[in-house]
Design a protein around this motif. Structure first.
Motif, PDB file in Angstrom:
ATOM      1  N   ALA A   4      42.502  39.931  30.670  1.00 25.91           N
ATOM      2  CA  ALA A   4      42.744  39.501  32.047  1.00 25.91           C
ATOM      3  C   ALA A   4      41.453  39.688  32.825  1.00 25.91           C
ATOM      4  CB  ALA A   4      43.863  40.342  32.661  1.00 25.91           C
ATOM      5  N   LEU A   5      41.074  38.705  33.616  1.00 31.03           N
ATOM      6  CA  LEU A   5      39.817  38.779  34.346  1.00 31.03           C
ATOM      7  C   LEU A   5      40.077  38.833  35.840  1.00 31.03           C
ATOM      8  CD1 LEU A   5      37.683  36.149  32.415  1.00 31.03           C
ATOM      9  CD2 LEU A   5      37.730  38.623  32.108  1.00 31.03           C
ATOM     10  N   ASN A   6      39.339  39.711  36.504  1.00 32.00           N
ATOM     11  CA  ASN A   6      39.418  39.790  37.966  1.00 32.00           C
ATOM     12  C   ASN A   6      38.041  40.204  38.457  1.00 32.00           C
ATOM     13  OD1 ASN A   6      39.920  40.163  40.617  1.00 32.00           O
ATOM     14  ND2 ASN A   6      41.599  41.591  40.381  1.00 32.00           N
ATOM     15  N   HIS A   7      37.118  39.257  38.489  1.00 32.31           N
ATOM     16  CA  HIS A   7      35.731  39.581  38.818  1.00 32.31           C
ATOM     17  C   HIS A   7      35.521  39.880  40.302  1.00 32.31           C
ATOM     18  CE1 HIS A   7      34.348  38.598  34.793  1.00 32.31           C
ATOM     19  NE2 HIS A   7      35.032  37.467  34.853  1.00 32.31           N
ATOM     20  N   LEU A   8      36.467  39.559  41.138  1.00 29.67           N
ATOM     21  CA  LEU A   8      36.277  39.747  42.574  1.00 29.67           C
ATOM     22  C   LEU A   8      36.149  41.211  42.952  1.00 29.67           C
ATOM     23  CD1 LEU A   8      38.798  37.119  43.965  1.00 29.67           C
ATOM     24  CD2 LEU A   8      36.334  36.891  43.665  1.00 29.67           C
ATOM     25  N   VAL A  85      41.121  49.146  30.263  1.00 26.93           N
ATOM     26  CA  VAL A  85      40.611  48.606  31.526  1.00 26.93           C
ATOM     27  C   VAL A  85      39.158  49.024  31.706  1.00 26.93           C
ATOM     28  CG1 VAL A  85      40.862  48.646  34.038  1.00 26.93           C
ATOM     29  CG2 VAL A  85      42.903  48.683  32.577  1.00 26.93           C
ATOM     30  N   ASP A  86      38.301  48.065  31.950  1.00 32.62           N
ATOM     31  CA  ASP A  86      36.894  48.363  32.248  1.00 32.62           C
ATOM     32  C   ASP A  86      36.322  47.202  33.061  1.00 32.62           C
ATOM     33  OD1 ASP A  86      34.811  50.579  30.827  1.00 32.62           O
ATOM     34  OD2 ASP A  86      33.854  48.862  31.787  1.00 32.62           O
ATOM     35  N   MET A  87      35.323  47.507  33.885  1.00 36.28           N
ATOM     36  CA  MET A  87      34.731  46.461  34.713  1.00 36.28           C
ATOM     37  C   MET A  87      33.579  45.749  34.006  1.00 36.28           C
ATOM     38  SD  MET A  87      32.533  48.679  37.453  1.00 36.28           S
ATOM     39  CE  MET A  87      31.062  49.569  36.921  1.00 36.28           C
ATOM     40  N   PRO A  89      32.344  43.541  30.952  1.00 31.44           N
ATOM     41  CA  PRO A  89      32.772  42.696  29.830  1.00 31.44           C
ATOM     42  C   PRO A  89      32.133  43.111  28.503  1.00 31.44           C
ATOM     43  CG  PRO A  89      32.250  41.350  31.748  1.00 31.44           C
ATOM     44  CD  PRO A  89      31.801  42.748  32.068  1.00 31.44           C
ATOM     45  N   GLY A  90      30.892  43.587  28.556  1.00 34.40           N
ATOM     46  CA  GLY A  90      30.220  44.009  27.330  1.00 34.40           C
ATOM     47  C   GLY A  90      30.921  45.171  26.660  1.00 34.40           C
ATOM     48  N   MET A  91      31.414  46.125  27.446  1.00 35.21           N
ATOM     49  CA  MET A  91      32.145  47.257  26.893  1.00 35.21           C
ATOM     50  C   MET A  91      33.444  46.787  26.243  1.00 35.21           C
ATOM     51  SD  MET A  91      30.563  50.177  27.312  1.00 35.21           S
ATOM     52  CE  MET A  91      29.311  51.011  28.310  1.00 35.21           C
ATOM     53  N   LEU A  92      34.164  45.892  26.915  1.00 37.21           N
ATOM     54  CA  LEU A  92      35.418  45.389  26.370  1.00 37.21           C
ATOM     55  C   LEU A  92      35.186  44.605  25.074  1.00 37.21           C
ATOM     56  CD1 LEU A  92      37.163  44.221  29.670  1.00 37.21           C
ATOM     57  CD2 LEU A  92      37.638  46.301  28.345  1.00 37.21           C
ATOM     58  N   ALA A  93      34.092  43.858  25.025  1.00 36.99           N
ATOM     59  CA  ALA A  93      33.783  43.099  23.811  1.00 36.99           C
ATOM     60  C   ALA A  93      33.489  44.049  22.648  1.00 36.99           C
ATOM     61  CB  ALA A  93      32.584  42.181  24.066  1.00 36.99           C
ATOM     62  N   ALA A  94      32.770  45.144  22.933  1.00 36.21           N
ATOM     63  CA  ALA A  94      32.479  46.120  21.880  1.00 36.21           C
ATOM     64  C   ALA A  94      33.758  46.785  21.392  1.00 36.21           C
ATOM     65  CB  ALA A  94      31.500  47.174  22.412  1.00 36.21           C
ATOM     66  N   LEU A 105      46.501  45.991  21.281  1.00 38.67           N
ATOM     67  CA  LEU A 105      45.407  46.207  22.234  1.00 38.67           C
ATOM     68  C   LEU A 105      45.303  45.035  23.201  1.00 38.67           C
ATOM     69  CD1 LEU A 105      42.885  47.688  23.284  1.00 38.67           C
ATOM     70  CD2 LEU A 105      41.565  46.516  21.489  1.00 38.67           C
ATOM     71  N   HIS A 106      45.316  45.349  24.503  1.00 39.16           N
ATOM     72  CA  HIS A 106      45.170  44.346  25.564  1.00 39.16           C
ATOM     73  C   HIS A 106      44.037  44.801  26.478  1.00 39.16           C
ATOM     74  CE1 HIS A 106      49.107  42.746  24.343  1.00 39.16           C
ATOM     75  NE2 HIS A 106      49.455  44.030  24.241  1.00 39.16           N
ATOM     76  N   THR A 107      43.010  44.003  26.631  1.00 40.17           N
ATOM     77  CA  THR A 107      41.869  44.382  27.461  1.00 40.17           C
ATOM     78  C   THR A 107      41.929  43.678  28.817  1.00 40.17           C
ATOM     79  OG1 THR A 107      40.498  42.655  26.464  1.00 40.17           O
ATOM     80  CG2 THR A 107      40.390  44.866  25.489  1.00 40.17           C
ATOM     81  N   HIS A 108      41.483  44.384  29.838  1.00 41.11           N
ATOM     82  CA  HIS A 108      41.536  43.875  31.214  1.00 41.11           C
ATOM     83  C   HIS A 108      40.202  44.154  31.900  1.00 41.11           C
ATOM     84  CE1 HIS A 108      46.000  43.676  30.868  1.00 41.11           C
ATOM     85  NE2 HIS A 108      45.820  44.751  30.128  1.00 41.11           N
ATOM     86  N   CYS A 109      39.516  43.109  32.303  1.00 42.44           N
ATOM     87  CA  CYS A 109      38.238  43.268  33.000  1.00 42.44           C
ATOM     88  C   CYS A 109      38.518  43.484  34.485  1.00 42.44           C
ATOM     89  CB  CYS A 109      37.362  42.033  32.787  1.00 42.44           C
ATOM     90  SG  CYS A 109      35.657  42.282  33.310  1.00 42.44           S
TER      91      CYS A 109
END
Length: 268
Positions: A4-8, A85-87, A89-94, A105-109
């Motif tokens: 899930a992406l929430n760049h704002l 959950v992490d802000m 994207p590189g950490m989530l990709a790793a 596993l579900h990742t959320h930016c």
């Protein structure tokens, strides 16, 4: 796995630094690994110590990085959905690269500071954990309150004031101000916990402090270690430091202290 992406809600400076550090993070984040292990073992001894075994319906790792806590959640609760959950994207990709076929596993930016039930709908009887993330927050109290709206059980660690004493002393010796971010105090965290208990929001709580030590060949090694994990961002208004003077003041090999607070909260 879903993302899930929430760049704002993401501060770009932090995002870029931590994303760039993702590939080398696990090699250099020695203290972060030990702190996550201590938080996990301490919280679980508290929660499983109850007469009725603690059985969450979901897990959340806020500020997951490359997954020091997430890995333990996936192993300990293999049948549960685990939300990382992490802000950055590189950490989530790793993290995803370590568990390519794990559908739990579900990742959320997302920015962990503003994470709330509007961002993450999970059963309230869940486990939310966060290790060495909250010291980056501008509104720590607000973040903890939002976490308690997501999960009935919250356990987290925070880097506290009193850390990096040798590094700060070397700056003072050279007439300079250390540019590391100001850290919350143990008294502030204890006051927050008492406040949440007095309000009736938290029914049970536990806390303690622990010191972790990290040895370096010299001051430059420590400064590089912060850069390698993406944690070298100074105060926005901080003047540049003459690092050579600081390294000379340290005089060679040095041991840096990380003063951590650990907190476990359960809603009424």
């Amino acid at each position: 796995m879903s993302t899930a992406l929430n760049h704002l809600t993401i501060p770009l400076a932090h995002t870029e630094r931590f994303s760039l550090a993702a590939q080398q993070y696990e090699h250099h984040a020695r203290v972060q690994r030990h702190v996550a292990a201590h938080l996990w073992n301490w919280a679980h001894s508290l929660l499983q110590g109850d007469s009725s075994a603690f059985a969450p319906q979901a897990c959340v790792d806020v500020g997951c990085g490359t997954g020091f806590l997430t890995d333990r959640m996936l192993k300990h609760y293999p049948q549960l959905p685990v939300h990382a959950v992490d802000m950055a994207p590189g950490m989530l990709a790793a993290l995803q690269s370590k568990h390519p076929d794990n559908h739990q596993l579900h990742t959320h930016c997302l920015n962990g500071e503003t994470l709330s039930m509007e961002h993450l709908w999970i059963p309230p009887h869940s486990l939310l954990m966060s290790s060495m993330c909250a010291q980056w927050f501008d509104d720590l109290e607000g973040a903890v309150r939002r976490w308690l709206s997501v999960s009935n059980t919250v356990a987290f660690s925070v880097l506290l004031d009193g850390s990096f004493q040798v590094w700060k002393a070397a700056h003072e010796e050279t007439g300079q101000t250390c540019g590391l971010r100001a850290l919350p105090t143990a008294a502030q965290l204890e006051q927050l916990i008492h406040k949440l208990v007095d309000e009736g929001l938290v029914a049970r709580s536990a806390l303690h402090e622990k010191e972790f030590l990290d040895h370096h060949t010299d001051g430059l090694s420590f400064a590089r270690s912060l850069r390698f994990i993406g944690a070298d961002q100074p105060h926005a208004t901080h003047q540049p430091v003459q690092l050579r003077k600081v390294i000379r003041a340290l005089g060679g090999a040095c041991t840096l202290n990380y003063h951590l607070g650990f907190y476990c909260l359960e809603r009424a």
